[in-house]
Design a protein around this motif. Structure first.
Motif, PDB file in Angstrom:
ATOM      1  N   PRO A   1     -21.213  80.824 -19.489  1.00 52.00           N
ATOM      2  CA  PRO A   1     -22.282  80.261 -18.652  1.00 52.00           C
ATOM      3  C   PRO A   1     -21.727  79.146 -17.785  1.00 52.00           C
ATOM      4  O   PRO A   1     -20.596  78.683 -18.000  1.00 52.00           O
ATOM      5  N   PRO A   2     -22.456  78.681 -16.810  1.00 51.64           N
ATOM      6  CA  PRO A   2     -21.950  77.639 -15.914  1.00 51.64           C
ATOM      7  C   PRO A   2     -21.692  76.312 -16.625  1.00 51.64           C
ATOM      8  O   PRO A   2     -22.475  75.890 -17.478  1.00 51.64           O
ATOM      9  N   THR A   3     -20.604  75.673 -16.263  1.00 54.28           N
ATOM     10  CA  THR A   3     -20.272  74.362 -16.813  1.00 54.28           C
ATOM     11  C   THR A   3     -20.303  73.276 -15.735  1.00 54.28           C
ATOM     12  O   THR A   3     -20.078  72.112 -16.031  1.00 54.28           O
TER      13      THR A   3
ATOM     14  N   TRP B   1     -27.790  62.865 -15.040  1.00 55.07           N
ATOM     15  CA  TRP B   1     -27.255  62.167 -16.219  1.00 55.07           C
ATOM     16  C   TRP B   1     -25.890  62.710 -16.608  1.00 55.07           C
ATOM     17  O   TRP B   1     -25.014  61.954 -17.047  1.00 55.07           O
ATOM     18  N   ALA B   2     -25.705  64.026 -16.484  1.00 53.61           N
ATOM     19  CA  ALA B   2     -24.440  64.651 -16.883  1.00 53.61           C
ATOM     20  C   ALA B   2     -23.259  64.100 -16.092  1.00 53.61           C
ATOM     21  O   ALA B   2     -22.125  64.108 -16.565  1.00 53.61           O
ATOM     22  N   ALA B   3     -23.557  63.601 -14.898  1.00 54.40           N
ATOM     23  CA  ALA B   3     -22.507  63.024 -14.056  1.00 54.40           C
ATOM     24  C   ALA B   3     -22.323  61.531 -14.320  1.00 54.40           C
ATOM     25  O   ALA B   3     -21.542  60.866 -13.639  1.00 54.40           O
TER      26      ALA B   3
ATOM     27  N   PRO C   1     -25.851  74.112 -22.084  1.00 55.47           N
ATOM     28  CA  PRO C   1     -26.287  72.793 -21.609  1.00 55.47           C
ATOM     29  C   PRO C   1     -26.460  72.792 -20.099  1.00 55.47           C
ATOM     30  O   PRO C   1     -25.836  73.575 -19.380  1.00 55.47           O
ATOM     31  N   ILE C   2     -27.319  71.911 -19.604  1.00 51.41           N
ATOM     32  CA  ILE C   2     -27.478  71.735 -18.166  1.00 51.41           C
ATOM     33  C   ILE C   2     -26.307  70.883 -17.664  1.00 51.41           C
ATOM     34  O   ILE C   2     -26.105  69.771 -18.136  1.00 51.41           O
ATOM     35  N   PRO C   3     -25.529  71.396 -16.696  1.00 47.89           N
ATOM     36  CA  PRO C   3     -24.346  70.666 -16.229  1.00 47.89           C
ATOM     37  C   PRO C   3     -24.626  69.769 -15.034  1.00 47.89           C
ATOM     38  O   PRO C   3     -25.639  69.914 -14.346  1.00 47.89           O
TER      39      PRO C   3
ATOM     40  N   GLY D   1     -19.424  68.872 -13.689  1.00 51.33           N
ATOM     41  CA  GLY D   1     -19.207  69.014 -15.128  1.00 51.33           C
ATOM     42  C   GLY D   1     -20.091  68.078 -15.913  1.00 51.33           C
ATOM     43  O   GLY D   1     -21.060  67.520 -15.404  1.00 51.33           O
ATOM     44  N   GLY D   2     -19.733  67.910 -17.177  1.00 50.37           N
ATOM     45  CA  GLY D   2     -20.560  67.100 -18.044  1.00 50.37           C
ATOM     46  C   GLY D   2     -21.767  67.897 -18.503  1.00 50.37           C
ATOM     47  O   GLY D   2     -22.004  69.026 -18.053  1.00 50.37           O
TER      48      GLY D   2
END
Length: 436
Positions: free
Chosen positions: A185-187, A228-230, A309-311, A315-316
């Motif tokens: 899946p997308p990262t 947030w992931a960033a 997870p939502i990336p 990334g992250g």
């Protein structure tokens, strides 16, 4: 996601105002003054509380009825204490709590959509649980996003009750047809974009992705994790100023705007208010989209899907930790007995044999992999995200982000269905609402 997409803005403003008046008038005390045994509120640092055959009252909203009923039923079956659970229609819940607070008629225990907990803690509706929570041997393993949302002036007032996380769902069958690896899946947001476009290219009624474009709650729940992931914040620590026009946020909006522009999104996204948002993916015609984790158990058995997870843009990973938190009312005369239920609900027996057994997200990070979730790696993935999840803190959350006439929905729609040129002005409007 709790009521994040279902809350009604005008009611939120009325109830928030009522709670502020209650606090100003001193109608509700900040700690339980009538505790039968032990000192008021959190003064008794007994991790187990008291099980002496007391009758307790508890309220929860209809959105979390199944989880609440399962926990109460299991508790009543194995304890002397007995809980009488009242399930209140979700749209009536805040008004009922506000009215009960004014008449000093709150139940011993009551849950709340976690994003509205700050309204209750700041108004003194919950008893201080700091010592009790800290005495739990697994205190540091609890979902910290919920604990933080329920912390006010350095004191802890609630514990996690039910959790609902935002995650990516992707259709493995469509991935195979699009020559994509169904196990990858997308990262990054860029990979998500590429994979959605690859699936969309299949045609024949298949679309790359979908989102609730006229639903403020859907937006905070699924867009903010990419920010947030960033490593970027969306609000300041007091929840009174927004940073929703940052470079990272713009990358997120640009991606969604590209999907709209190039018709990668399934029909209806622009008008989707959240009422049918989660009903699109189960039909098997959408490649990849973010949704509440609680929908996993509702998916058709023949649908081969993955969870990720939502990336962030580069990334992250992150997630919006929604759901409900629960505490002891400030006016309860049975705080030790009420705590006995809360402590038990967070213990391994309840978390595994009740929560995990019902395919719900466990409230403890040390129980992410258990005998039930381990049978489905997707559930383990969801459980593990609790450790990196976030729950935003803002007293004016409802009027700003859930209200269909609020400034956040205007920002969302201008950024994705418009040209994004008013983003700075729209962000200022969000800040003004938060600080109002």
């Amino acid at each position: 996601m709790g009521s994040t997409t279902r809350s009604r803005g005008p009611m939120n403003r009325l109830v928030t105002g009522a709670l502020a008046l209650l606090a100003a008038a001193g109608l509700v005390t900040a700690c339980g003054s009538g505790n039968d045994s032990g000192s008021p509120g959190g003064g008794t640092a007994d991790a187990k509380g008291l099980d002496d055959g007391s009758k307790l009252t508890m309220w929860t909203r209809a959105a979390t009825r199944p989880q609440s009923e399962a926990l109460v039923e299991a508790y009543n079956a194995g304890h002397k204490n007995k809980i009488e659970l009242t399930v209140v229609p979700t749209d009536d819940y805040q008004a009922k709590v506000g009215a009960a607070a004014g008449s000093r008629d709150l139940p011993d225990l009551f849950a709340s959509d976690v994003v509205f907990v700050p309204n209750y803690t700041s108004s003194g509706l919950f008893a201080d649980l700091t010592d009790r929570i800290d005495a739990l041997p697994f205190a540091d393993k609890l979902a910290q996003s919920h604990i933080k949302a329920g912390t006010y002036d350095g004191k802890k007032y609630v514990v996690p009750h039910t959790l609902d996380l935002s995650v990516l769902f992707y259709n493995k069958d469509l991935y195979r047809k699009a020559k994509l690896d169904p196990e990858k899946p997308p990262t990054t947001l860029a990979e998500w974009d590429a994979q959605a476009r690859a699936v969309d290219a299949l045609g024949s009624g298949v679309d790359g992705t979908f989102f609730g474009g006229n639903c403020g709650g859907c937006g905070v729940f699924t867009w903010w994790p990419s920010i947030w992931a960033a490593g970027q914040e969306v609000l300041d620590k007091d929840g009174t100023a927004a940073d929703l026009d940052s470079a990272t946020a713009r990358k997120v909006y640009d991606t969604y705007r590209g999907w709209v522009r190039d018709d990668i999104v399934a029909p209806g996204a622009k008008d989707e208010t959240g009422t049918t948002w989660t009903g699109v993916f189960p039909k098997g015609k959408v490649g990849v989209m973010p949704m509440p984790s609680t929908t996993l158990g509702l998916m058709p058995k023949g649908l081969d899907l993955g969870v990720a997870p939502i990336p962030g843009p580069d990334g992250g990973k992150s997630t919006f930790v929604g759901g409900d938190a629960i505490g002891i009312s400030a006016t309860s005369k049975k705080a030790d007995q009420a705590w006995n239920f809360l402590a038990w609900s967070l213990g391994e027996e309840a978390q595994v044999d009740v929560v995990a057994a019902h395919k719900d997200v466990v409230a403890r990070t040390d129980l992410a992999a258990n005998k039930y979730s381990s049978a489905d790696p997707r559930q383990v993935t969801i459980n593990q995200l609790v450790a990196v999840g976030r729950t935003p803190y803002a007293l004016k959350f409802g009027q700003t982000f859930n209200d269909p006439n609020g400034p956040w929905l205007t920002l969302m729609r201008d950024a994705v269905f418009g040209d994004g040129g008013s983003l700075e002005k729209d962000n200022q409007a969000v800040t003004a609402s938060l600080a109002d």
